[in-house]
Design a protein around this motif. Structure first.
Motif, PDB file in Angstrom:
ATOM      1  N   UNK A  23     -43.940 -50.781  24.863  1.00  0.00           N
ATOM      2  CA  UNK A  23     -45.178 -50.748  24.012  1.00  0.00           C
ATOM      3  C   UNK A  23     -45.763 -49.674  24.292  1.00  0.00           C
ATOM      4  N   UNK A  24     -47.329 -49.656  24.308  1.00  0.00           N
ATOM      5  CA  UNK A  24     -48.453 -48.774  24.490  1.00  0.00           C
ATOM      6  C   UNK A  24     -48.276 -48.002  25.936  1.00  0.00           C
ATOM      7  N   UNK A  25     -47.327 -48.575  26.798  1.00  0.00           N
ATOM      8  CA  UNK A  25     -47.263 -47.856  28.166  1.00  0.00           C
ATOM      9  C   UNK A  25     -46.301 -46.885  28.136  1.00  0.00           C
ATOM     10  N   UNK A  26     -45.946 -46.275  26.970  1.00  0.00           N
ATOM     11  CA  UNK A  26     -44.698 -45.120  27.116  1.00  0.00           C
ATOM     12  C   UNK A  26     -45.577 -43.637  27.289  1.00  0.00           C
ATOM     13  N   UNK A  27     -46.699 -43.805  27.145  1.00  0.00           N
ATOM     14  CA  UNK A  27     -47.566 -42.535  27.369  1.00  0.00           C
ATOM     15  C   UNK A  27     -48.866 -42.635  28.376  1.00  0.00           C
ATOM     16  N   UNK A  28     -49.183 -41.946  28.660  1.00  0.00           N
ATOM     17  CA  UNK A  28     -50.963 -41.756  29.546  1.00  0.00           C
ATOM     18  C   UNK A  28     -50.669 -42.194  31.009  1.00  0.00           C
ATOM     19  N   UNK A  29     -51.687 -42.662  31.554  1.00  0.00           N
ATOM     20  CA  UNK A  29     -51.715 -42.949  33.293  1.00  0.00           C
ATOM     21  C   UNK A  29     -50.718 -43.563  33.475  1.00  0.00           C
ATOM     22  N   UNK A  73     -37.985 -45.300  22.694  1.00  0.00           N
ATOM     23  CA  UNK A  73     -37.416 -45.890  21.405  1.00  0.00           C
ATOM     24  C   UNK A  73     -36.880 -47.272  21.613  1.00  0.00           C
ATOM     25  N   UNK A  74     -36.652 -48.097  20.603  1.00  0.00           N
ATOM     26  CA  UNK A  74     -35.757 -49.279  20.795  1.00  0.00           C
ATOM     27  C   UNK A  74     -34.536 -48.887  21.161  1.00  0.00           C
ATOM     28  N   UNK A  75     -33.675 -47.867  20.782  1.00  0.00           N
ATOM     29  CA  UNK A  75     -32.523 -47.785  21.349  1.00  0.00           C
ATOM     30  C   UNK A  75     -32.477 -47.352  23.003  1.00  0.00           C
ATOM     31  N   UNK A  76     -33.493 -46.598  23.252  1.00  0.00           N
ATOM     32  CA  UNK A  76     -33.404 -46.280  24.694  1.00  0.00           C
ATOM     33  C   UNK A  76     -33.663 -47.668  25.370  1.00  0.00           C
ATOM     34  N   UNK A  77     -34.628 -48.550  24.993  1.00  0.00           N
ATOM     35  CA  UNK A  77     -34.992 -49.712  25.589  1.00  0.00           C
ATOM     36  C   UNK A  77     -33.650 -50.489  25.647  1.00  0.00           C
TER      37      UNK A  77
END
Length: 93
Positions: A20-26, A42-46
């Motif tokens: 979700x939104x945790x893929x970038x940032x702190x 990505x969905x594929x990586x998940x």
């Protein structure tokens, strides 16, 4: 934003799958830098990560725990603050 829930996950010692939104940032940076888990983009990586973990479990293995909680206990964090306070106190004398 760091939440208590994230530290509960880290304390459990299980790898975190940040989605979700945790893929970038702190939060993502913290998960990656501490070795607390993975943050696929990505969905594929998940899907690939979940399949990897399932394969380990199906083979009778155990998903290895992380040591991401090292240095984060209350005692360890208090020691850091205490050391800073003692250093400041000795510098002012």
């Amino acid at each position: 934003i760091f939440t208590g829930k994230m530290f509960e996950y880290i304390g459990a010692g299980r790898p975190i799958l940040g989605v979700g939104q945790v893929t970038s940032g702190a939060v993502a940076d913290f998960i990656i830098s501490r070795g607390a888990g993975v943050v696929p983009h990505t969905v594929q990586a998940i899907k690939a990560q979940l399949e990897d973990w399932l394969a380990v479990k199906e083979a009778g293995g155990v998903i290895p725990p992380t040591d991401a909680k090292n240095g984060l206990s209350r005692q360890e964090q208090f020691q850091i603050v205490e050391d800073i306070c003692l250093e400041c106190a000795s510098d002012s004398q």
